[in-house]
Design a protein around this motif. Structure first.
Motif, mmCIF file in Angstrom:
data_model
loop_
_atom_site.group_PDB
_atom_site.id
_atom_site.type_symbol
_atom_site.label_atom_id
_atom_site.label_comp_id
_atom_site.label_asym_id
_atom_site.label_seq_id
_atom_site.Cartn_x
_atom_site.Cartn_y
_atom_site.Cartn_z
ATOM 1 N N CYS A 129 -6.161 3.812 -3.623
ATOM 2 C CA CYS A 129 -6.305 2.457 -3.123
ATOM 3 C C CYS A 129 -7.504 1.662 -3.652
ATOM 4 O O CYS A 129 -7.351 0.656 -4.320
ATOM 5 C CB CYS A 129 -6.366 2.531 -1.599
ATOM 6 S SG CYS A 129 -6.692 0.975 -0.785
ATOM 7 N N SER A 143 2.380 -3.107 -5.757
ATOM 8 C CA SER A 143 1.837 -2.061 -4.896
ATOM 9 C C SER A 143 0.577 -1.488 -5.534
ATOM 10 O O SER A 143 0.441 -1.500 -6.767
ATOM 11 C CB SER A 143 2.872 -0.949 -4.706
ATOM 12 O OG SER A 143 2.346 0.141 -3.966
ATOM 13 N N HIS A 181 1.629 2.525 4.179
ATOM 14 C CA HIS A 181 0.541 3.492 4.348
ATOM 15 C C HIS A 181 0.577 4.075 5.760
ATOM 16 O O HIS A 181 1.034 3.429 6.702
ATOM 17 C CB HIS A 181 -0.799 2.799 4.101
ATOM 18 C CG HIS A 181 -1.948 3.727 3.861
ATOM 19 N ND1 HIS A 181 -2.583 4.405 4.876
ATOM 20 C CD2 HIS A 181 -2.590 4.085 2.719
ATOM 21 C CE1 HIS A 181 -3.562 5.131 4.372
ATOM 22 N NE2 HIS A 181 -3.587 4.969 3.058
ATOM 23 N N PRO A 205 3.908 6.348 -4.142
ATOM 24 C CA PRO A 205 4.109 6.785 -2.759
ATOM 25 C C PRO A 205 3.293 8.015 -2.413
ATOM 26 O O PRO A 205 3.046 8.888 -3.242
ATOM 27 C CB PRO A 205 5.611 7.096 -2.710
ATOM 28 C CG PRO A 205 5.967 7.431 -4.121
ATOM 29 C CD PRO A 205 5.096 6.569 -4.980
ATOM 30 N N ALA A 206 2.884 8.092 -1.144
ATOM 31 C CA ALA A 206 2.080 9.216 -0.645
ATOM 32 C C ALA A 206 2.985 10.391 -0.291
ATOM 33 O O ALA A 206 4.214 10.282 -0.224
ATOM 34 C CB ALA A 206 1.275 8.779 0.573
ATOM 35 N N SER A 238 6.169 10.331 5.236
ATOM 36 C CA SER A 238 5.899 9.828 3.880
ATOM 37 C C SER A 238 6.991 10.302 2.931
ATOM 38 O O SER A 238 6.873 11.335 2.264
ATOM 39 C CB SER A 238 4.526 10.318 3.404
ATOM 40 O OG SER A 238 3.497 9.783 4.204
ATOM 41 N N ASP A 276 0.837 -1.196 0.000
ATOM 42 C CA ASP A 276 0.000 0.000 0.000
ATOM 43 C C ASP A 276 0.876 1.251 0.000
ATOM 44 O O ASP A 276 1.504 1.557 1.011
ATOM 45 C CB ASP A 276 -0.903 -0.024 1.239
ATOM 46 C CG ASP A 276 -2.103 0.866 1.109
ATOM 47 O OD1 ASP A 276 -2.168 1.643 0.137
ATOM 48 O OD2 ASP A 276 -2.991 0.796 1.969
ATOM 49 N N ASP A 277 0.943 1.950 -1.127
ATOM 50 C CA ASP A 277 1.738 3.175 -1.290
ATOM 51 C C ASP A 277 3.243 2.900 -1.423
ATOM 52 O O ASP A 277 4.052 3.790 -1.165
ATOM 53 C CB ASP A 277 1.530 4.158 -0.123
ATOM 54 C CG ASP A 277 0.103 4.650 0.017
ATOM 55 O OD1 ASP A 277 -0.746 4.295 -0.821
ATOM 56 O OD2 ASP A 277 -0.168 5.393 0.980
ATOM 57 N N ASN A 312 -0.503 1.645 -5.589
ATOM 58 C CA ASN A 312 -0.275 2.950 -6.221
ATOM 59 C C ASN A 312 1.083 3.465 -5.775
ATOM 60 O O ASN A 312 1.776 2.825 -4.979
ATOM 61 C CB ASN A 312 -1.389 3.958 -5.889
ATOM 62 C CG ASN A 312 -1.742 4.037 -4.418
ATOM 63 O OD1 ASN A 312 -2.822 3.646 -4.011
ATOM 64 N ND2 ASN A 312 -0.828 4.539 -3.612
ATOM 65 N N ARG A 320 2.716 11.361 -8.030
ATOM 66 C CA ARG A 320 2.764 10.479 -6.875
ATOM 67 C C ARG A 320 1.369 9.898 -6.656
ATOM 68 O O ARG A 320 0.526 9.931 -7.572
ATOM 69 C CB ARG A 320 3.256 11.251 -5.640
ATOM 70 C CG ARG A 320 4.649 11.859 -5.824
ATOM 71 C CD ARG A 320 5.073 12.675 -4.633
ATOM 72 N NE ARG A 320 5.314 11.847 -3.446
ATOM 73 C CZ ARG A 320 6.438 11.176 -3.221
ATOM 74 N NH1 ARG A 320 7.429 11.209 -4.088
ATOM 75 N NH2 ARG A 320 6.579 10.483 -2.109
ATOM 76 N N LYS A 321 1.132 9.363 -5.495
ATOM 77 C CA LYS A 321 -0.192 8.854 -5.154
ATOM 78 C C LYS A 321 -1.259 9.912 -5.478
ATOM 79 O O LYS A 321 -1.025 11.112 -5.312
ATOM 80 C CB LYS A 321 -0.245 8.494 -3.668
ATOM 81 C CG LYS A 321 -1.592 7.979 -3.190
ATOM 82 C CD LYS A 321 -1.554 7.597 -1.724
ATOM 83 C CE LYS A 321 -2.914 7.071 -1.275
ATOM 84 N NZ LYS A 321 -2.892 6.579 0.116
#
Length: 477
Positions: free
Chosen positions: A78, A259, A203, A263-264, A289, A38-39, A261, A299-300
């Motif tokens: 997500c 993954s 995340h 990175p946050a 983050s 996740d991320d 998506n 990015r995300k």
């Protein structure tokens, strides 16, 4: 009479022999383990050149398998990204464009409150082919804030332990232990298995343990937190790989790491603070983050490459090339369902048509430099960034909400999408825009009201509190 009995016995023997020949050999059918983080940014792996993150177990997968550099997910966030994996469809077909949240938030964004459990899904198809199916980890095809939403078992899983779903919230670090128990049980039963392992990391909130923070004493607090959670996730992946080795299942198991998506956050460290999440508990917040995209723009939350271009490593000894990199083939998350079904010998239901295609040959080394089935994206509403996109052959077009052309890229020559060619190739941009608008016209205008919570339908009555997670936060080093 004796002649009749002999004829009957011969008929029964021949019939049973034919049936036995038609049954699949469960012991030879490959297991499928899909690890979806996740991320986790494309650049957040030591095998992708990160300067301080240590991911030896994921690096082992890359050494023993193939690292596909042009894999993309179906969304920069997500829930829609996970919808594509589960259904083999572009998530816009289900009106799922953002993450599932409260009923009011979902309603304001024109979304349902959960993915329709009646839709054909990957675990249903694999279970119909004789596979044991399980989901462990993050769910987020609804939300823990919607207590009347369907549970993961309603989508085709024999077993599950999850968070970001209705009911009890599984502690985030129990994912692999439960997966190993499921593997052991099915190894004894000699039954092929499919596991969705949807890990929480990296995340927010960042749930750290002192032993992992102590691995990176030279890093400042924000980098230290990020490195520690990824190191913990990598160790748990190592435990999975060790279990497959111990049970002698390695050679007959396809393991995929990816993954949901990019990175946050902004990629730069901020203030070290804490935050609380009703599904997973308290941990460190967005100041940590600091994920990386490996040079990709966006990015995300973006449908630029930094939001949708993520790691994808596949290992299947003897079937997928070891220590290989594929920098050519454009594979999508909507391809996973038909690919896994072909591997498992699972038939798709009558009337079901995936938006992707099986990429088994690509996984096994046949490069796909020109994608022959278009991909489409519908992203989050934005005043500045792209909202719609199409990848058709060598070209990717990104447009605004009203289909104004924003960017055009030749992805074969420019996979990281740095050189905008809309001015030099306006005819190609117009052709792709027409195709994109044609696809958009096929999408449903409104979500299915059967997928609305009773708390959305009823004007009166407060929403009950979500089930509190069992995770206990320890911020010490």
């Amino acid at each position: 009479m004796k002649t009749c009995i002999l004829l009957l016995a011969y008929f029964l023997l021949a019939t049973s022999t034919t049936i036995a020949a038609e049954q699949p050999n469960d012991a030879a059918r490959p297991n499928i383990l899909f690890i979806f983080t996740d991320d986790w940014g494309w650049g957040d792996l030591s095998c992708h050149g990160h300067p301080y993150l240590k991911t030896p177990n994921i690096d082992r997968l890359a050494k023993e398998g193939t690292d596909f550099h042009r894999f993309t997910v179906a969304s920069g966030v997500c829930s829609p990204s996970r919808t594509a994996v589960m259904t083999g469809h572009f998530p816009a077909r289900h009106n799922i464009d953002g993450h599932f949240a409260t009923v009011n938030s979902n309603a304001n964004r024109g979304m349902p409150d959960w993915l329709d459990p009646l839709t054909p899904t990957l675990p249903k198809m694999l279970r119909s082919a004789g596979y044991a199916t399980a989901h462990f980890g993050k769910w987020h095809l609804s939300n823990n804030m919607i207590p009347d939403s369907p549970l993961p078992k309603d989508y085709g899983y024999d077993e599950y332990g999850a968070f970001n779903c209705a009911g009890e919230q599984m502690p985030v670090h129990e994912d692999v232990a439960r997966a190993i128990a499921f593997i052991e049980k099915n190894a004894v039963a000699k039954r092929p298995f499919f596991i969705n392992l949807w890990m929480h990391e990296p995340h927010t909130p960042f749930h750290t343990l002192p032993e992992y923070r102590n691995r990176f004493p030279e890093l400042d607090d924000t980098d230290n937190v990020y490195a520690s959670v990824l190191s913990h996730a990598d160790d748990r992946i190592g435990e999975l790989l060790a279990a497959l080795d111990r049970l002698k299942l390695t050679d007959n198991t396809l393991v995929v790491f990816s993954s949901d998506n990019g990175p946050a956050g902004g990629g730069r460290g901020g203030k070290l603070n804490t935050m609380y999440d009703s599904a997973t508990g308290e941990g460190f917040g967005t100041g940590c983050s600091v994920g990386t995209t490996g040079g990709r723009n966006g990015r995300k939350k973006s449908i630029r490459q930094g939001g949708i271009g993520v790691p994808f490593i596949a290992r299947w000894p003897g079937k997928i090339k070891a220590d290989a990199i594929d920098e050519v083939s454009w594979i999508s998350a909507v391809d996973l369902l038909p690919t896994f079904c072909e591997i498992a010998g699972a038939e798709m239901p009558t009337g079901y048509h995936p938006d992707g295609k099986s990429q088994l040959a690509t996984l096994q080394g046949t490069e796909l430099p020109i994608r022959d089935k278009p991909l489409f994206w519908k992203g989050l509403p934005s005043r500045k960034g792209p909202v719609y996109s199409i990848l058709d052959g060598r070209w990717r077009l990104l447009t605004s909400t009203d289909f104004e052309v924003l960017e055009l890229f030749d992805v074969n020559q420019d996979p990281l999408e740095k050189n905008d060619l809309k001015s030099s190739h306006p005819e190609i941009a117009d052709e792709l825009r027409e195709k994109l608008q044609g696809w958009h016209a096929t999408l449903p205008e409104k979500p299915n009201p059967e997928c609305f919570s009773k708390y959305r339908i009823k004007a009166n009555g407060p929403l009950p509190p979500a089930v509190k997670p069992a995770f206990q936060f320890n911020p010490s080093r």
